[in-house]
Scaffold this motif. Sequence first.
Motif, short mmCIF file in Angstrom:
data_model
loop_
_atom_site.label_atom_id
_atom_site.label_comp_id
_atom_site.label_asym_id
_atom_site.label_seq_id
_atom_site.Cartn_x
_atom_site.Cartn_y
_atom_site.Cartn_z
N UNK A 30 -10.50 -19.98 -0.72
CA UNK A 30 -11.23 -18.93 0.00
C UNK A 30 -10.27 -18.11 0.86
N UNK A 31 -10.03 -16.85 0.44
CA UNK A 31 -9.16 -15.98 1.24
C UNK A 31 -9.91 -15.44 2.45
N UNK A 32 -11.20 -15.16 2.24
CA UNK A 32 -12.00 -14.62 3.34
C UNK A 32 -13.34 -14.15 2.85
N UNK A 33 -14.03 -13.48 3.77
CA UNK A 33 -15.37 -12.95 3.46
C UNK A 33 -15.43 -11.52 3.98
N UNK A 34 -16.43 -10.80 3.51
CA UNK A 34 -16.74 -9.50 4.13
C UNK A 34 -18.25 -9.35 4.19
N UNK A 35 -18.75 -8.97 5.35
CA UNK A 35 -20.18 -8.69 5.50
C UNK A 35 -20.32 -7.35 6.21
N UNK A 36 -21.36 -6.62 5.84
CA UNK A 36 -21.60 -5.31 6.44
C UNK A 36 -22.03 -5.46 7.91
N UNK A 37 -22.54 -6.63 8.22
CA UNK A 37 -23.03 -6.91 9.57
C UNK A 37 -21.89 -7.58 10.38
N UNK A 38 -21.45 -6.90 11.41
CA UNK A 38 -20.30 -7.37 12.18
C UNK A 38 -20.55 -8.76 12.79
#
Length: 349
Positions: A30-38
């Motif tokens: 797992x390199x990371x995540x991205x979510x539109x909600x900060x």
Amino acid sequence: MKKNLVVVGYGGMGGGFHAKKALTSDVVNLLGIYDIDEKKNELARANGIYAYSSLDEVLADERVDIVTVAVPNDSHKEIVIRALEAGKSVICEKPVAMSLAELDEMIAAANKSGNIFSVHQNRRFDVDYLAIKKIVGDGKIGKPLRIESRIHGSRGIPSDWRGEKEHGGGMILDWGVHLIDQLLQIFNEPIKSIYCTVTNITNKEVDDGFYLTITFASGAEAFIEVGTYNFIPLPRFYMKAEKGSAIITDWRECAKVVKCKYWHESEVIPVETAAGLTKTMAPRDAVTVEEWSEERPQSDVHDYYRNFCAAMDGKETQMVTHPEMRTVMRVMELAFASAQAGEPVPYTE
Ligand code: NAD
């Protein structure tokens, strides 16, 4: 070597399942995540996970091999296509799209990019489904004539985007997508027609449950029922087959199988009901049947990512193929069409 994964959407499924499972995976890192909600990004950071600042940053990161898309259903298409165009392989949560037309755009982008694209049909690892599949595969009670697959809850549908049509809410797209996929894996034959009725007990905008019959060319039937207002659940699976019956009362239970050994009984003792006698419905003489309980099959949900990575390396075929994804999507589309028309509709590609 492990493949580098980024999960887009750090909600129930992205955070609670994909990111968590990746931490114990033997094939992805797992390199990371991205979510539109900060707030979700902050939560990920608090959990020690790198949170990208934008989808562009994810897609520009050359280390990223796989993007898993776990956002509400109406946002799947755009993110999937952007990730494929950026040269990533993509796992999309179910339902893969809102329509077959959308899915075809996604498949075209995958074919153009040459990257692997599949949908997360994780319920192919459910042991209740695997038990029914094994009983059919073993052939001890012959071919299935009808399999009934049910999921019953009593809390209505979740009060989030799943209750809203524009986001792809409703139980056909939420649970139906899994249960249709499971039974199509078992029957694996041409579909003749689709008949569906929906319920709107706790939600008027989208279906909060449904009854769906898929009739196959042989006349065999798959029946699927999802209910969210059922305070007494019916059995998870019931199968009527050429030489017997099988039942799984609850997803925690083993399958019980009864095989008809001798069709003819020497003597049938009638049972007395309130209003009369019946031989037809009297219990069978125990010597004419054989009864057993099937052991619960083993499954490992990590096999989904293992297969996906092997498919990226050209070593295996992807577990959930594009034609399978298209058929499930088409069945759901026709289920909506049938419910709207109030009658069965023929299956057309
Ligand atoms: P959720 O609402 O809990 O989480 C969705 C997350 O996506 C939220 O954190 C939201 O902020 C984020 N998001 C929304 N739009 C975004 C965008 N454009 N870019 C980045 N992030 C965005 O929903 P969920 O329950 O996690 O469901 C997500 C997906 O997973 C759905 O497609 C759902 O059907 C699927 N799902 C699958 C299973 C399964 O067993 N396979 C189970 C639950 C949900």
